[in-house]
Every structure is written in C-alpha cells, then in structure tokens.
Design an enzyme around this catalytic site. Structure first.
Site, PDB file in Angstrom:
ATOM      1  N   TYR A  11      -9.757 -10.875  10.563  1.00  0.00           N
ATOM      2  CA  TYR A  11     -10.061 -11.423   9.246  1.00  0.00           C
ATOM      3  C   TYR A  11     -10.351 -12.920   9.407  1.00  0.00           C
ATOM      4  CZ  TYR A  11      -8.337  -7.032   7.399  1.00  0.00           C
ATOM      5  OH  TYR A  11      -8.170  -5.707   7.118  1.00  0.00           O
ATOM      6  N   HIS A  64      -0.581  -0.456   5.659  1.00  0.00           N
ATOM      7  CA  HIS A  64      -1.005   0.586   6.604  1.00  0.00           C
ATOM      8  C   HIS A  64      -0.033   1.759   6.728  1.00  0.00           C
ATOM      9  CE1 HIS A  64      -3.986  -2.296   8.803  1.00  0.00           C
ATOM     10  NE2 HIS A  64      -4.062  -2.367   7.496  1.00  0.00           N
ATOM     11  N   TYR A  81      -8.731   7.121  20.007  1.00  0.00           N
ATOM     12  CA  TYR A  81      -9.799   6.621  19.142  1.00  0.00           C
ATOM     13  C   TYR A  81      -9.964   5.099  19.205  1.00  0.00           C
ATOM     14  CZ  TYR A  81     -10.549  11.387  18.050  1.00  0.00           C
ATOM     15  OH  TYR A  81     -10.854  12.717  18.205  1.00  0.00           O
ATOM     16  N   GLU A  86     -14.505   3.531  10.062  1.00  0.00           N
ATOM     17  CA  GLU A  86     -15.043   4.592  10.926  1.00  0.00           C
ATOM     18  C   GLU A  86     -14.902   5.972  10.312  1.00  0.00           C
ATOM     19  OE1 GLU A  86     -12.641   4.478  14.429  1.00  0.00           O
ATOM     20  OE2 GLU A  86     -13.506   2.583  15.154  1.00  0.00           O
ATOM     21  N   GLN A 127       0.822  -1.211   0.000  1.00  0.00           N
ATOM     22  CA  GLN A 127       0.000   0.000   0.000  1.00  0.00           C
ATOM     23  C   GLN A 127       0.860   1.267   0.000  1.00  0.00           C
ATOM     24  OE1 GLN A 127      -2.149  -0.821   3.607  1.00  0.00           O
ATOM     25  NE2 GLN A 127      -3.472  -2.344   2.649  1.00  0.00           N
TER      26      GLN A 127
END
Ligand SMILES: [Ca+2]
Length: 370
Positions: A264, A150, A253, A243, A88
């Site tokens: 998963y 991430h 958070y 979210e 990513q």
C-alpha cells in the site's frame, strides 16, 4: 465495452411486497432490471437459498436473518454463536448441507475470539424453525492473531461430500507459506469435521492436515464449477493483484512470494509475478476491485450469461461478469457500477435470477431480472 446505460429510474412498489424495480440497465448480452427485495440489512455478508423457497442472510455483526415470500422476518434466528465483530470479522459465510432438505444442517464461518486474538471458525447447526440447535464447532483456525483483518472466508461443499473453506492470512503474510499454520490457506474437511485421509498434507511432519492449498492472502469468493466440480476461488491482493484461482490439492498459490500487487503506497512485495513451484492466477485485477462473493451462472433466465462467473466488487460498487473458455478467462464486463452499493455477495437463485447483497449499515438484497 463497459457501457452501462441507465435507461429508466423508477420506483415501483409491487403489491404485497417490498420489491422496488429501480432501474433498467443495458449490458452486452442482456438488458435487465434491478429489483430491490429487502432493505435494512446490517452489513449482510452471505445468502443461501433453502429448499422451501426461504432465503437466509448472514449479517456481519452476528445475526442470521430469514426472508420468506420476499419479506424480512423481524426476528433474527436464535442460537447463533457469539462472534468477534471487529474490522472485517463477524458472522461471515454460510452453506446448507447438500442434504439440507432431510437433515436441516447449516454450515457457517465466523470470526471467533480466544487466546491470542481472533480467527476464523467453522461450525454447523440444525435449523429448527426459528432457532439453531445442536451447534458444533468443526474447525478453529490456528493460531489466532490480533487485529480485525483478513478472516476470509467462504465455505462450499464439493461433489464428494467434503467441504472447502477459504481463509485469510490474518494480515500475517509470512504465515501463508508455513504449512504448520492455518493462516493464508484453504482447508478441506468432511461434513463431520474430520480430516479426509486423502488431504494433500496428511502425514507430513509439521503440516496441519486440514490444509488443502497454501499461499492464499484473503479469499472472500468460492464457487464450485457446475460441470467440472472444481473449486474456483478469488482473493484480495494487496494494492493491485486481486486474483481468480482454481484450487488444486497441495498447490501453492504464491502469496507473498509472487503477486501482481504491491505494498500500500508502493513498494515491491516478494520476487515478482511468477516463479517455479507457484500456481499462476487464472485472472488478475490491477488495480484491485476488492472482490467478494462468486457464483457460476447456469440458469435459463439469462441464456447469454450461461457458463459465466459472477464476482461482486466492493470497490467501484459493481458486479463483474467473467466469460470463460474452459479454465481460461477471456473477457469481463462490469455491471451495476454505482447502481446499488458495494457488492458483498452474488448467487444464482433456484429461479435462475441473480441475487446480490450490498455491504452497508442499511444493506439490501436485490435481484437482477430480465
Ligand atoms: Ca497468487
């Protein structure tokens, strides 16, 4: 109501440009056409509008592209730093400085390799014609870690001239609760890259002073509310539990202590969906939509969408329109389902039209028009 009716499929090449009017779509508040402006973008990730009307697009493999008068310049912008284009990671978000018209400064985020793996970095440079000059690294997420998951990330300037970057946990979930670690945080810095003295953890033993919020999993959406100036963020949950949050300094958070998602393949994560001391999300998607890109709409081209929040979705290849009542999410409508591709980025243009990028090896820049 998720009715989305393709009324017409046509390919109309506008004279002198690559624009193709693909479809007329009906939705709750507006009918609109989807016009493809540019094709052939390699995993485009972010777009920015410049004061002279040009559009900049990052491509994740590490190129910065210029679109002028609807035409993609075949020459990428020179001077982009080398990026870790793995998984990513790569060249990710960008934001012009609020005074870009005067100083030409561009801020961007990217995955960078170094000792211990890779992490998200923030740099700025001056856009000088077709090249970046005066490149300066302002932030390097620490510590780095292996793997390609991430990296987050988005960058936006706040009304006070500082900027926020939302990051990812680098798939090291327990780091998200550790204030001595940048993984799983958002950070806030001045335009020069210094720590603002009023950051929430300045002076706390063992805390990294750049940290603005903690307990964030992997955020790829950030938008400043046009009326309140507050940073709204969205983040990917695990399996379920994406979210929307409003970022407030020093708040936790919850990841991975509280979440609406699960492992998963199934299995509980953490303590549940709420606990004292943790900020509840403003909105949750179960199952996940894989959100990327976020923009408030305040234009005049679509009066019925004013005040809405638009969220791109990689999963189900759609654009989600979110209606708000103050800080409360009251309704969502799913647009463009399957019409274009995985939506990586959404932004309102200076013309009040809605622009999106699709995540593909042959990605497009498209525009929603009334
Ligand atoms: Ca959360």
């Amino acid at each position: 109501m998720r009715a989305l009716i393709c009324l017409l499929v046509a390919s109309v090449a506008a004279a002198g440009s690559a624009a193709e009017a693909q479809e007329v779509q009906r939705s709750e508040r507006h009918d609109f056409r989807v016009v493809t402006l540019v094709r052939g973008l390699d995993h485009p990730w972010a777009l920015a509008f410049l004061p002279d009307g040009a559009i900049l697009v990052t491509e994740r493999p590490g190129r910065l592209r210029l679109i002028r008068h609807g035409e993609l310049d075949p020459r990428p912008i020179a001077g982009v730093p080398s990026v870790a284009a793995l998984g990513q990671g790569g060249l990710l978000d960008l934001a012009p400085h609020p005074d870009f018209a005067r100083n030409g400064m561009l801020y961007f985020t990217y995955a960078a390799a170094g000792e211990g793996g890779a992490s998200t970095r923030v740099a700025r440079a001056r856009l000088d014609g077709h090249r970046l000059t005066d490149l300066q690294v302002l932030f390097d997420q620490q510590p780095k870690s292996s793997g390609g998951l991430h990296f987050g990330s988005r960058i936006r300037f706040l009304p006070d001239g500082t900027f926020i970057v939302v990051l990812g946990d680098r798939y090291q979930r327990d780091r998200a609760q550790d204030l001595g670690d940048h993984r799983g945080k958002s950070i806030r810095l001045t335009a020069d890259g210094a720590v603002p003295p009023d950051n929430p953890f300045v002076g706390r033993d063992g805390a990294r002073p750049e940290v603005y919020t903690l307990g964030n999993r992997n955020a790829q959406g950030l938008a400043i509310h046009p009326a309140t100036g507050q940073p709204w963020q969205h983040e990917h949950g695990p399996q379920g539990g994406d979210e929307i949050n409003i970022l407030r300094p020093g708040r936790n958070y919850g990841w991975p202590v509280i979440t609406f998602g699960e492992e998963y393949g199934g299995g509980k994560i953490g303590r549940g969906t709420a606990a004292p001391g943790f900020e509840p999300p403003r909105h949750v998607w179960v199952p996940s939509i894989a959100p990327s890109g976020m923009s408030f709409y305040s234009g005049s081209a679509f009066p019925g969408w004013r005040g809405n929040l638009f969220v791109g979705a990689l999963r189900d290849r759609m654009l989600v329109r979110v209606e708000l009542d103050g800080e409360r999410v009251v309704r969502e409508e799913r647009l463009l389902r399957g019409a274009l591709g995985r939506i990586r980025e959404v932004k309102e243009g200076p013309d009040g039209l809605v622009y999106v990028l699709t995540d593909a090896a042959d990605g497009v820049l498209a525009r929603l028009e009334p």
